[in-house]
Each structure stands twice: as structure tokens, then as C-alpha cells.
Design an enzyme around this catalytic site. Structure first.
Site, short mmCIF file in Angstrom:
data_model
loop_
_atom_site.label_atom_id
_atom_site.label_comp_id
_atom_site.label_asym_id
_atom_site.label_seq_id
_atom_site.Cartn_x
_atom_site.Cartn_y
_atom_site.Cartn_z
N LYS A 108 0.65 -1.19 -0.08
CA LYS A 108 0.06 0.07 0.14
C LYS A 108 0.91 1.36 -0.05
CE LYS A 108 -4.20 -1.98 1.78
NZ LYS A 108 -3.69 -3.44 2.11
C1 LIG Z 1 -4.50 -4.43 1.85
C2 LIG Z 1 -3.85 -5.88 1.73
C3 LIG Z 1 -4.08 -6.92 1.21
C4 LIG Z 1 -5.56 -6.99 0.29
O1 LIG Z 1 -5.39 -5.77 -0.78
P1 LIG Z 1 -6.77 -5.38 -1.53
O2 LIG Z 1 -6.38 -4.19 -2.36
O3 LIG Z 1 -7.53 -4.61 -0.37
O4 LIG Z 1 -7.36 -6.48 -2.25
C5 LIG Z 1 -3.29 -8.01 1.19
N1 LIG Z 1 -2.13 -8.40 1.93
C6 LIG Z 1 -1.95 -7.04 2.65
C7 LIG Z 1 -0.81 -7.22 3.59
C8 LIG Z 1 -2.53 -6.01 2.68
O5 LIG Z 1 -2.22 -4.94 3.57
#
Ligand SMILES: *Cc1c(COP(=O)(O)O)cnc(C)c1O
Length: 430
Positions: A108
């Protein structure tokens, strides 16, 4: 200029600036770019000779080039991608795309850093309040992406007792323009509070609000950069044919950006969405029925989402066709027991330390790859972010990277609120 339409089809078209600042359309739909440009064959023919930043600039130009001056866009992309996203071999036919080398050690960081910079560019001096609901990793990525950015205040809403201590430290210890709100509820309550705030007229008259969840186009579109880069790295290895990319999914923003990449011409054969016990999408693939539910708590907590927001975007992208969706995406869903078993087996078989989210991705490839296919799963977070869980499973210590250790030295500062919207609204108005 590029316009953005709402997946609900009942809101006016929006400019990029409006889509980024508003986050959600007036009809509660998610914004989608009006046109998805196909990239040239020449770009794909030579992609393995380009750096991550060069690839990302090219992709960013297709999304934002009509609305952001070229120099500015290049600077935003280069500032965002201040870290590498390497593909590393794990075992025969299976590779890990390590997305955890950024400041908060999760994928993210890419979207959050890009959005902070684009919002700053559009923000004409007025204070903007960013509301973000998190099930763990979004909060830290957004808080760190926006930390110290002038004219922006970030409110992180997180479910009390449902994020790991390390995750919590990453957004509650920062201070400055970051406020952490500890909500007595689950992730879906946090998300509902945020959505209601955007719909509340009185609140919106008093303060400029925006979202930094994966619903925001400035977070979601830039995530496609690393799919192109992963492809280029596999091409360098001579393994770019019959590529299968497996995405551990929760709110489905990440896989949705991959699907946009495919629409732009990225030659990935097919995708797998790997879920934990929150298997709403997996069920949809099997039955054609989408039945959102309350989320279930698991050890892969960033994927504990019972009503994935970006499902609306996937439907939109495939014009609602279940058949077309099933052609490009298959699914998998794993219990905590299976995740545990996978982390243990992968470490003893290959020496590779998975985190609980990446474990779902790895397992789905192991079970679902055909003999002529090569798989890349996304390692969406560093295993040290889930240190207690992972160490308990393997019995071996997980080393804490220095970046992460630095967060643990801070002091937690947070404000407790209930899951009732009236309380949240009063808090913001004061
Ligand atoms: C947010 C997150 C996900 C899921 O991603 P999405 O875009 O919400 O499907 C998977 N793994 C980790 C470590 C995350 O932080």
C-alpha cells in the site's frame, strides 16, 4: 482531459482533480477512467530494458498525462517509487513479487505515496481532511505517505484490538498531521463511518473531506505500475509466456489495478484472487451470486473484508458478465489452518519466509498452476509485520527490519470512538 465516471452511473462525470479530492462519487459509486488506453507493442517489446521508474512513468502518462504536466507527473512517480519491487524465485515455476520494501513494508506504500503527492499538487492551499478506514496496513501506508504534507490532515479509523501491535504503532505514534481513531467495532464499521461522513451534507459544508482508501483512483491506478515491472523482470528471465499472477485479496483494489493493466495490453495470461476465510468473491466465481457478509477475523487480517468495495469496479470492467470475469480470474480461499500449514511447509521446503497474506497467494499457485505456466504471487507485506503469528507457526525468529524497529520506539496516541456515526461526526465537527 480524462474524465471519470461512477460505477453506479448516476453521478456526473468528474475531472481527475475532483475524483481524487472527492474519492467517492455523489451516488456512492466508485470512479473509473472513461478510457483505458492500450500501450504500444513497442513498449512491451522493449520493456525489459527499462527501469521501474521508466516503466511507471509510461503507464502513469496513459492514466494522468492529459491532466498533470509531464514534469510534475514524472516527479510524482519518481518520488513515489523510492524503493525496489523485486521478483525473487521461491521454487520451480513460482516467484514472489516482493512489495514490502517501502517505508511501511507493505504494497500500500505505492498507492498511498502517489496519492499524497497528487493530492498535494491539486490542493490549492485549503486544508483537506483525509479519512481512511484500515484493517491494518492501509492506515500505516497512508499515514506515512501523508506525514508532514502541508495542508492535509489524516484521520485513520481502525478496529480496536484487531490490528497487530506493529501495525498499530505504525500509525498511532506519528503525531503531526496524523490522528488515529480507535473504533469500537470491526473493519466494516470503520469503512461505513467513512462512507457516511462523505455523504453527510453538514459535515461536508464545514470541512473538505477526502478518502485514501483503495476506492480513490489516485491510490488504485498507480498499483498497476508494479504488474508491468513484474512482467519486465519475468521477461528478463525468459519466463514471460503463460504468466499467471496471483493476488492475495481483501478489498480487491490491488487485483483490480492488475486487471486494468491487462486491459492496457499487459500480456498476463490469467489471474488468481487468493482469499482467506472471507470468501465472498470465491463464492461469486463459483455461483455467479455476490453475497456480501460480515467480515471474519483471520491471521491474514488485511484481507478480512466481507464486502469488498472494488467488486463494483471488477463488475464494471467486465460489463457485469460473470462468464468474462471467470475467463480472466479464478479464485481460492484458505482457512487459518491452511495458511499456517503453508507458511510452515514453504519455509522448510524452500527456505522462503511467507507472511500470512502472501501464503494464500503461494498456496493458490501451488494448487492451481498448469504444467506450462509460470506463477508470480504478490508478497503484499513483510513477514515481520506479523512477527508473533509467524514465529508461533515456524518456531523460528523473524528478523525485524530497522525501518520497522524504529516505529516501535514511539508512544501510542489514539482517540477512542464508538461505531456510531453521530459520535464520529461530533468529533470531527469539534
Ligand atoms: C491491503 C492488503 C491486502 C489486500 O489488498 P486489497 O487491495 O484490499 O485486495 C493484502 N495483503 C496485505 C498485506 C494488505 O495490506
Amino acid at each position: 482531459m480524462m474524465n471519470y465516471y461512477s460505477t453506479n452511473g448516476k453521478a456526473p462525470l468528474a475531472s481527475l482533480e475532483k475524483a481524487v479530492v472527492k474519492g467517492l462519487a455523489e451516488d456512492r459509486g466508485l470512479y473509473m477512467p472513461e478510457r483505458i488506453k492500450t500501450l504500444s507493442q513497442e513498449f512491451f517489446d522493449h520493456i525489459e530494458q527499462l527501469s521501474f521508474q521508466e516503466i511507471a512513468c509510461h503507464v502513469a502518462d496513459a492514466f494522468f498525462g492529459e491532466d498533470v504536466p509531464a514534469d510534475m507527473l514524472k516527479q510524482i512517480v519518481c518520488d513515489t517509487l523510492s524503493f525496489d519491487v523485486p521478483v525473487v524465485p521461491v521454487k520451480e515455476n513460482i516467484y514472489s513479487l516482493e512489495l514490502f520494501h517501502g517505508p511501511t513494508l507493505a504494497f500500500k506504500d505505492v498507492g498511498a505515496r502517489f496519492m499524497a503527492r497528487l493530492l498535494h499538487y491539486f490542493n490549492g492551499g485549503e486544508t483537506v481532511n483525509v479519512l481512511v478506514a484500515t484493517s491494518g496496513d492501509t492506515g500505516s501506508a497512508v499515514a506515512n505517505g501523508f506525514l508532514g504534507v502541508e495542508g492535509i490532515h489524516v484521520y485513520v479509523l481502525y478496529p480496536k484490538g484487531k490490528v497487530s501491535p506493529i501495525q498499530e504503532y505504525q500509525f498511532t505514534t506519528l503525531g503531526q498531521n496524523i490522528t488515529a481513531l480507535e473504533v469500537d467495532g470491526v473493519f466494516d464499521d470503520c469503512q461505513t463511518l467513512v462512507k457516511n461522513a462523505f455523504m453527510d451534507e453538514e459535515l461536508n459544508q464545514h470541512m473538505k473531506l477526502t478518502s485514501a482508501n483503495s476506492i480513490n483512483v489516485a491510490r488504485f491506478l498507480p498499483q498497476s505500475f508494479y504488474y508491468f515491472y513484474a512482467y519486465s523482470q519475468m521477461k528478463q528471465r525468459g519466463l514471460a509466456d503463460n504468466l499467471v499472477v496471483c493476488v492475495p485479496s481483501g478489498n480487491f483494489g490491488n487485483i483490480c489495478s492488475a486487471l486494468i493493466g491487462k486491459r492496457m495490453g499487459l500480456p498476463i495470461k490469467r489471474f488468481i484472487a487468493a482469499n482467506n476465510a472471507n470468501d465472498v468473491f470465491y463464492k461469486y466465481l463459483q455461483t455467479g451470486k455476490y453475497e456480501p457478509k460480515a467480515s471474519i477475523q483471520t491471521i491474514a487480517n488485511a484481507m478480512d473484508v466481507g464486502a469488498p468495495s472494488n467488486f463494483a469496479r471488477i463488475l464494471d470492467l467486465y460489463k457485469g458478465s460473470h462468464e468474462a470475469i471467470c475467463k480472466d480470474i479464478s479464485g481460492a480461499a484458505y482457512t487459518d489452518g491452511q495458511i499456517t500449514e503453508t507458511i510452515r511447509e514453504c519455509l522448510s521446503d524452500t527456505g522462503y519466509q511467507l507472511d500470512p497474506h502472501g501464503a494464500c497467494g503461494y498456496r493458490a499457485l501451488q494448487e492451481g498452476l498448469k504444467p506450462d505456466e509460470t506463477g508470480v504471487f504478490l508478497e503484499t507485506a513483510h513477514p515481520a509485520k506479523f512477527k508473533e503469528t509467524v514465529e508461533q507457526i515456524t518456531g523460528k525468529p523473524v528478523e525485524i527490519p530497522a525501518k520497522l524497529a524504529a516505529f516501535m520506539k514511539g508512544t501510542k496516541q489514539s482517540v477512542s470512538i464508538s461505531n456510531d456515526f453521530t459520535d464520529f461526526k461530533l468529533y470531527l465537527l469539534n
